[in-house]
Design a protein around this motif. Structure first.
Motif, PDB file in Angstrom:
ATOM      1  N   TYR A  37     -28.083  26.901  -3.509  1.00  0.00           N
ATOM      2  CA  TYR A  37     -27.849  27.426  -2.257  1.00  0.00           C
ATOM      3  C   TYR A  37     -26.248  27.590  -1.829  1.00  0.00           C
ATOM      4  N   LEU A  44     -26.881  30.202   6.692  1.00  0.00           N
ATOM      5  CA  LEU A  44     -28.163  29.552   6.710  1.00  0.00           C
ATOM      6  C   LEU A  44     -27.789  28.284   8.065  1.00  0.00           C
ATOM      7  N   VAL A 101     -37.474  25.216   2.380  1.00  0.00           N
ATOM      8  CA  VAL A 101     -37.578  26.816   2.027  1.00  0.00           C
ATOM      9  C   VAL A 101     -37.934  26.804   3.054  1.00  0.00           C
ATOM     10  N   LEU A 109     -34.645  20.597   7.634  1.00  0.00           N
ATOM     11  CA  LEU A 109     -33.899  20.964   6.338  1.00  0.00           C
ATOM     12  C   LEU A 109     -33.206  19.991   5.453  1.00  0.00           C
ATOM     13  N   ARG A 172     -33.336  31.844   2.766  1.00  0.00           N
ATOM     14  CA  ARG A 172     -34.220  31.446   1.993  1.00  0.00           C
ATOM     15  C   ARG A 172     -34.627  30.785   0.362  1.00  0.00           C
TER      16      ARG A 172
END
Length: 407
Positions: A37, A44, A101, A109, A172
């Protein structure tokens, strides 16, 4: 019809190879969780309307939970065995991955990533303890090196895959890919990994036994020597992971795809370091191998600092020295992770847990420090890696040489 006796060695070799593959997959859960990620981390952070410090907390909070949870998982695995704790951890990890997700805010998160880190503690801790269940210290270092070679392959692929998924499907998508990997690990453990702890300790969870076991581990100089080695090495790697996406993308102007290849080459250097570890151990033994790793570490860290002080603020000027540090990391981790549990065949879970806790506690402290140092420059990366490389050289050349088991 009786099976020919000649097939028995081949069957044992096949089982050993499958075990190494499964261990590699389990240990690789850590870079999958952190690296996939990373190319999406700036995106994000922006999408959830948050700050750079909060974005970095999705990594540092995960790692703190990862470290602290091992203090619980370790005694549980010594009491009930590795397999049930592994299965429980992977299932919890997959559920937390789904929550990540679906997170609608940075707070959610961070929460789900924290649960994910706690579950990951069970998986990685058990994998390290399994090596002690199956091998003596020197053979364990070789086996761990093979498993970490597999981890290196996965680590090389994580960032490019994560960058591609983020670019094509949004931030995501890399988090969803982590869920898929967790389910694959669950199937591998269920199908191919039997219980490896020959004699679980029915008193492992009793307060008196816990205190005696913790005291035994924490008073042992070999444990401290190798745990400091792995902790300093991971501290340098964590500094790189936590800062590199913001520096290479935000400061040096690389695209997310190019940044994915930056992490690919860094993982490749670590991958080569695990091969170098086995080659050096075959010729020089454990202590000299760690000493050579210390030389690589401090050379890489010092060259990185030198390039920065000379004003060479270019991706290659930072990457080439870090590749040298990563080679050393490929030596320190297999040697350190097996060395710290070597004296404790009946308490490998606790020893592995304390070792993991130390690494993640330092990572969390570095994460907090980096959050305060975020200033759109390369200096947090430089100072963090350089400082850890100096600590690595000191540990590799002094306590490890004094307290290493004979090789």
């Amino acid at each position: 019809m009786p099976v020919p006796t000649a097939s028995a060695p081949a069957a044992r070799t096949a089982r050993a190879a499958i075990t190494i593959v499964v261990l590699a997959a389990l240990l690789s859960l850590q870079p999958v969780t952190t690296d996939v990620y990373l190319p999406a981390l700036p995106a994000l952070t922006q999408a959830l309307g948050s700050t750079v410090a909060a974005g970095q907390l999705t990594l540092s909070a995960l790692l703190l939970a990862f470290g602290c949870s091992q203090l619980v998982w370790g005694p549980l695995s010594d009491r009930f065995g590795r397999r049930p704790i592994l299965l429980c951890g992977i299932v919890l990890y997959a559920l937390a991955s789904v929550g990540s997700v679906a997170a609608a805010s940075m707070d959610w998160l961070i929460l789900w990533r924290t649960v994910q880190g706690a579950a990951m503690g069970a998986v990685v801790m058990c994998a390290r303890a399994i090596v002690r269940d199956l091998y003596d210290p020197v053979a364990g270092a070789r086996a761990m090196s093979k498993a970490l070679t597999g981890l290196g392959v996965v680590a090389c692929l994580c960032a490019p895959v994560g960058g591609l998924l983020a670019q094509m499907l949004g931030w995501r998508a890399p988090l969803a890919a982590v869920t898929v990997y967790a389910l694959a690990c669950l199937l591998l453990v269920w199908r191919y990994l039997p219980e490896t702890l020959a004699r679980p300790n029915p008193r492992a969870l009793q307060p008196g036994t816990l205190v005696r076991t913790w005291s035994l581990v924490l008073r042992h100089p070999t444990f401290w020597s190798y745990s400091l080695l792995t902790t300093a090495s991971y501290g340098g790697l964590f500094t790189y992971l936590a800062t590199s996406s913001f520096i290479f993308i935000g400061v040096l102007g690389l695209s997310r795809t190019h940044y994915g290849w930056v992490l690919f080459t860094s993982g490749l250097a670590y991958f080569l370091g695990t091969f170098l570890c086995r080659a050096l151990m075959a010729r020089w033994g454990l202590q000299r191998t760690v000493a050579i790793g210390g030389l690589l570490s401090i050379t890489g860290g010092t060259l990185l600092a030198g390039a920065a002080f000379l004003g060479w603020h270019h991706p290659l000027a930072l990457l080439c020295p870090f590749y040298i540090f990563a080679l050393g990391h490929g030596i320190h981790q297999p040697c350190g992770q097996t060395g710290c549990v070597a004296p404790f065949p009946q308490a490998a879970g606790v020893a592995s847990a304390f070792n993991g806790f130390m690494m993640m506690l330092l990572a969390f402290a570095i994460g907090l420090w980096l959050g305060q140092q975020s200033n759109n420059t390369i200096w947090p990366l430089v100072y963090g890696v350089w400082g850890c490389s100096i600590a690595l050289a000191i540990v590799a050349w002094w306590p490890v040489q004094k307290f290493a088991p004979s090789s």
